[in-house]
Write a protein that holds these residues in place. Structure first.
Motif, PDB file in Angstrom:
ATOM      1  N   GLU A 130       0.830  -1.208   0.000  1.00 32.41           N
ATOM      2  CA  GLU A 130       0.000   0.000   0.000  1.00 32.41           C
ATOM      3  C   GLU A 130       0.864   1.257   0.000  1.00 32.41           C
ATOM      4  N   PHE A 131       1.937   1.222   0.762  1.00 28.43           N
ATOM      5  CA  PHE A 131       2.871   2.352   0.837  1.00 28.43           C
ATOM      6  C   PHE A 131       3.447   2.646  -0.547  1.00 28.43           C
ATOM      7  N   ARG A 133       2.092   1.618  -3.490  1.00 30.05           N
ATOM      8  CA  ARG A 133       1.016   1.885  -4.458  1.00 30.05           C
ATOM      9  C   ARG A 133       0.613   3.349  -4.473  1.00 30.05           C
ATOM     10  N   HIS A 134       0.648   3.980  -3.327  1.00 32.26           N
ATOM     11  CA  HIS A 134       0.197   5.377  -3.224  1.00 32.26           C
ATOM     12  C   HIS A 134       1.328   6.391  -3.383  1.00 32.26           C
ATOM     13  N   GLY A 135       2.506   5.923  -3.780  1.00 34.33           N
ATOM     14  CA  GLY A 135       3.611   6.835  -4.070  1.00 34.33           C
ATOM     15  C   GLY A 135       4.361   7.352  -2.857  1.00 34.33           C
ATOM     16  N   HIS A 136       4.058   6.807  -1.676  1.00 34.32           N
ATOM     17  CA  HIS A 136       4.719   7.306  -0.463  1.00 34.32           C
ATOM     18  C   HIS A 136       6.192   6.904  -0.400  1.00 34.32           C
ATOM     19  N   TYR A 137       6.539   5.789  -1.022  1.00 33.01           N
ATOM     20  CA  TYR A 137       7.912   5.292  -0.924  1.00 33.01           C
ATOM     21  C   TYR A 137       8.901   6.264  -1.570  1.00 33.01           C
ATOM     22  N   HIS A 139       8.563   9.477  -2.055  1.00 31.24           N
ATOM     23  CA  HIS A 139       8.650  10.672  -1.203  1.00 31.24           C
ATOM     24  C   HIS A 139       9.533  10.391   0.014  1.00 31.24           C
TER      25      HIS A 139
END
Length: 245
Positions: A130-131, A133-137, A139
């Motif tokens: 999930e981390f 998939r939402h582009g947080h990694y 960042h």
């Protein structure tokens, strides 16, 4: 910083021929060196020619200060490169999540995975997915790279100010470890216990070789935020080194 391909080819010509080569081509531990793209491509060509499996440890690859460099796997057309990486250095060591691109060893790797760890922890894998998939990694990586670069710079400056004359430290372009060469005559293994007594720690250089070549080397880690406490720890280590001199 590139690998000596002529020396490696001479090794490949020996009998019995090595079956595998384990290499950390990006921000190697402890040297911090990164192979050039040309050297990586030539290396892959070499292992293909001699039918040697290259096990590429790219655990530091995402921590390049200017972004991730290429992997040897990118030049692999025959499946001779087995690329391995992990989230242990970027997200959390406790997640124990990594991945493998096994190339021509896919079936054997799958069998070994099933034999050794039939079931991997699902919750941490779903959370990490999930981390990602939402582009947080991405960042998170941008922040982490800046942080590690700053921490390394602080550590390098502290070494220049406090360590004895003749000390040399690496200048890695990624990761969070420094490879430090002290003046000849110093045995860092003999400094380990005195340093621990002073509340500081390092890894003696001898542990990174099967010879005594790196007795006057040490690996230092800049993985924690730079604080007055950390700075004092470096100063205490410098005092231990001065006492040995």
């Amino acid at each position: 910083g590139d690998i000596d391909l002529e020396a490696l080819e001479a090794l490949f010509k020996e009998q019995p021929r090595p079956r595998a080569l384990v290499l950390m081509p990006n921000f190697a531990n402890p040297s911090g060196l990164t192979l050039s793209d040309a050297n990586k491509q030539a290396l892959v060509t070499l292992v293909q020619r001699y039918d040697v499996t290259l096990i590429e440890d790219d655990v530091m690859g995402d921590l390049g200060f200017e972004g991730p460099p290429s992997r040897c796997k990118a030049f692999d057309t025959s499946g001779h490169v087995m690329s391995v990486s992990s989230f242990s250095k970027t997200l959390a060591p406790g997640f124990r999540i990594g991945w493998l691109l096994p190339g021509r060893h896919h079936d054997e790797a799958l069998t070994q995975k099933q034999l050794m760890t039939a079931v991997s922890p699902s919750i941490t894998q779903f959370a990490t997915a999930e981390f990602l998939r939402h582009g947080h990694y991405e960042h998170h990586l941008r922040q982490l790279r800046r942080q590690y670069r700053q921490q390394l710079e602080h550590l390098q400056i502290a070494i220049e100010r406090t360590f004895p004359a003749g000390t040399r430290a690496s200048r890695p372009e990624g990761g969070f470890v420094l490879w430090v060469q002290l003046p000849r005559g110093i045995d860092t293994e003999q400094l380990y216990e005195p340093a621990l007594e002073q509340g500081t720690s390092f890894t003696p250089g001898r542990l990174f070789s099967t010879t005594t070549k790196f007795r006057n080397y040490m690996r230092l880690c800049a993985g924690m935020p730079w604080t007055t406490r950390v700075e004092r720890s470096v100063q205490r280590l410098a005092q231990v080194i001065d006492s040995a001199l």
